[in-house]
Design a protein around this motif. Structure first.
Motif, PDB file in Angstrom:
ATOM      1  N   GLN A   5      43.532  42.098  33.227  1.00  0.00           N
ATOM      2  CA  GLN A   5      41.890  42.270  32.888  1.00  0.00           C
ATOM      3  C   GLN A   5      41.123  41.575  33.693  1.00  0.00           C
ATOM      4  O   GLN A   5      41.296  40.193  33.993  1.00  0.00           O
ATOM      5  CB  GLN A   5      41.695  41.780  31.342  1.00  0.00           C
ATOM      6  CG  GLN A   5      40.381  42.150  30.893  1.00  0.00           C
ATOM      7  CD  GLN A   5      40.247  41.877  29.473  1.00  0.00           C
ATOM      8  OE1 GLN A   5      40.594  40.802  28.971  1.00  0.00           O
ATOM      9  NE2 GLN A   5      39.550  42.870  28.600  1.00  0.00           N
ATOM     10  N   GLY A  32      43.438  46.828  31.682  1.00  0.00           N
ATOM     11  CA  GLY A  32      44.681  47.697  31.774  1.00  0.00           C
ATOM     12  C   GLY A  32      44.900  48.070  30.534  1.00  0.00           C
ATOM     13  O   GLY A  32      44.828  47.348  29.270  1.00  0.00           O
ATOM     14  N   ARG A  51      42.237  48.012  41.719  1.00  0.00           N
ATOM     15  CA  ARG A  51      43.137  48.898  40.923  1.00  0.00           C
ATOM     16  C   ARG A  51      44.304  49.430  41.683  1.00  0.00           C
ATOM     17  O   ARG A  51      45.258  49.754  41.290  1.00  0.00           O
ATOM     18  CB  ARG A  51      42.139  49.887  40.213  1.00  0.00           C
ATOM     19  CG  ARG A  51      41.422  49.394  39.119  1.00  0.00           C
ATOM     20  CD  ARG A  51      40.727  50.553  38.261  1.00  0.00           C
ATOM     21  NE  ARG A  51      39.918  49.864  37.450  1.00  0.00           N
ATOM     22  CZ  ARG A  51      38.579  50.128  37.262  1.00  0.00           C
ATOM     23  NH1 ARG A  51      38.053  50.649  38.298  1.00  0.00           N
ATOM     24  NH2 ARG A  51      38.018  49.667  36.187  1.00  0.00           N
ATOM     25  N   VAL A  77      48.758  46.231  37.587  1.00  0.00           N
ATOM     26  CA  VAL A  77      47.320  46.043  37.060  1.00  0.00           C
ATOM     27  C   VAL A  77      47.143  46.735  35.651  1.00  0.00           C
ATOM     28  O   VAL A  77      46.104  46.430  35.046  1.00  0.00           O
ATOM     29  CB  VAL A  77      46.336  47.001  38.189  1.00  0.00           C
ATOM     30  CG1 VAL A  77      46.186  46.367  39.409  1.00  0.00           C
ATOM     31  CG2 VAL A  77      46.735  48.583  38.195  1.00  0.00           C
ATOM     32  N   ASP A  78      48.265  47.532  35.159  1.00  0.00           N
ATOM     33  CA  ASP A  78      48.146  47.872  33.766  1.00  0.00           C
ATOM     34  C   ASP A  78      48.010  46.554  32.850  1.00  0.00           C
ATOM     35  O   ASP A  78      47.563  46.911  31.614  1.00  0.00           O
ATOM     36  CB  ASP A  78      49.241  48.746  33.480  1.00  0.00           C
ATOM     37  CG  ASP A  78      49.203  50.199  33.836  1.00  0.00           C
ATOM     38  OD1 ASP A  78      48.113  50.564  34.424  1.00  0.00           O
ATOM     39  OD2 ASP A  78      49.996  51.143  33.690  1.00  0.00           O
ATOM     40  N   HIS A  94      37.771  45.630  34.597  1.00  0.00           N
ATOM     41  CA  HIS A  94      38.888  46.527  34.480  1.00  0.00           C
ATOM     42  C   HIS A  94      39.700  45.837  33.360  1.00  0.00           C
ATOM     43  O   HIS A  94      40.025  44.707  33.637  1.00  0.00           O
ATOM     44  CB  HIS A  94      39.838  46.365  36.041  1.00  0.00           C
ATOM     45  CG  HIS A  94      41.361  46.718  35.662  1.00  0.00           C
ATOM     46  ND1 HIS A  94      41.669  48.021  35.522  1.00  0.00           N
ATOM     47  CD2 HIS A  94      42.596  45.997  35.660  1.00  0.00           C
ATOM     48  CE1 HIS A  94      42.955  48.167  35.156  1.00  0.00           C
ATOM     49  NE2 HIS A  94      43.550  46.912  35.491  1.00  0.00           N
TER      50      HIS A  94
END
Length: 224
Positions: A82, A97, A72, A78-79, A95
């Motif tokens: 996944q 985003g 991250r 990174v937004d 994660h």
């Protein structure tokens, strides 16, 4: 436009993942696994470098939550990504985003994590996790069963065209890396057909690589 799960067999130490998408050849870009390390799915506006990065960090001693937290901070955009990971201890991390596409959600359980984007509804990952936790037997069977449960729960908002499953065990290469890269039918059904053919031969393929002198016959015309 993808739903997937990563998992570990607590009895054998085998890792694997199963994945399906409306995009072509999803498993070729998104599935990553390494024997004695873990498994990673990197999806949603895919960055194929993230899977090996997470595996490298876990091989260096980080847990799945630590490795994903590290990614991250280090990875670009990174937004939009996944990432699902499971490590040698069965710990999981996800994660997702905030710019993941459509309906996106995730779920975690014992030795399993699932996630998806552009889903038909937000119950799909939990359906996969619940099915995996209730199942038993070979990890490949459990992964495919869970992927089918995700499809039955709604799957993607649109038609699914590709699917894949990857398994790693004690050798350095994947012991199964099966894919349906495109079909107008159901790729998960096609993947299941291939797995039913491949599963009885899996151990023989490993033995042929390790020591062909002790391997069973190849089962082809002309082989005695």
């Amino acid at each position: 436009m993808t739903f997937s799960l990563v998992a570990r067999c607590a009895e054998t130490g085998m890792f694997g993942l199963a994945i399906a998408s409306s995009s072509p050849a999803v498993a070729a870009r998104c599935s990553h696994a390494r024997a004695s390390v873990g498994a990673v799915a990197s999806q949603n506006v895919t960055d194929p470098t993230l899977g090996p990065m997470v595996l490298d960090l876990m091989e260096q001693g980080q847990s799945a939550p630590e490795a994903v937290a590290d990614i991250r901070k280090r990875a670009r955009f990174v937004d939009y990504r996944q990432v699902l990971a499971i490590d040698v201890g069965g710990r999981t991390a996800i994660h997702s985003g905030p710019k993941a596409l459509g309906i996106w959600t995730q779920a975690q359980g014992v030795d399993v994590a699932a996630g998806g984007n552009l889903l038909a509804n937000d119950t799909v990952p939990q359906a996969m996790v619940s099915h995996f936790e209730r199942s038993s037997g070979h990890l490949g069977d459990r992964l495919l069963g869970a992927l089918k449960a995700g499809l039955a729960a709604g799957g993607e908002a649109g038609p699914v065209h590709s699917a894949g499953m990857k398994l790693v065990d004690t050798v350095s290469w994947p012991v199964a890396d099966l894919r349906c890269d495109w079909t107008e039918g159901c790729p998960i059904h096609q993947l299941e057909i291939v797995w039913d053919i491949y599963k009885p031969q899996l151990d023989a393929y490993i033995q042929r690589a390790l020591d062909p002198r002790e391997a069973p016959s190849y089962g082809v015309p002309g082989d005695e």
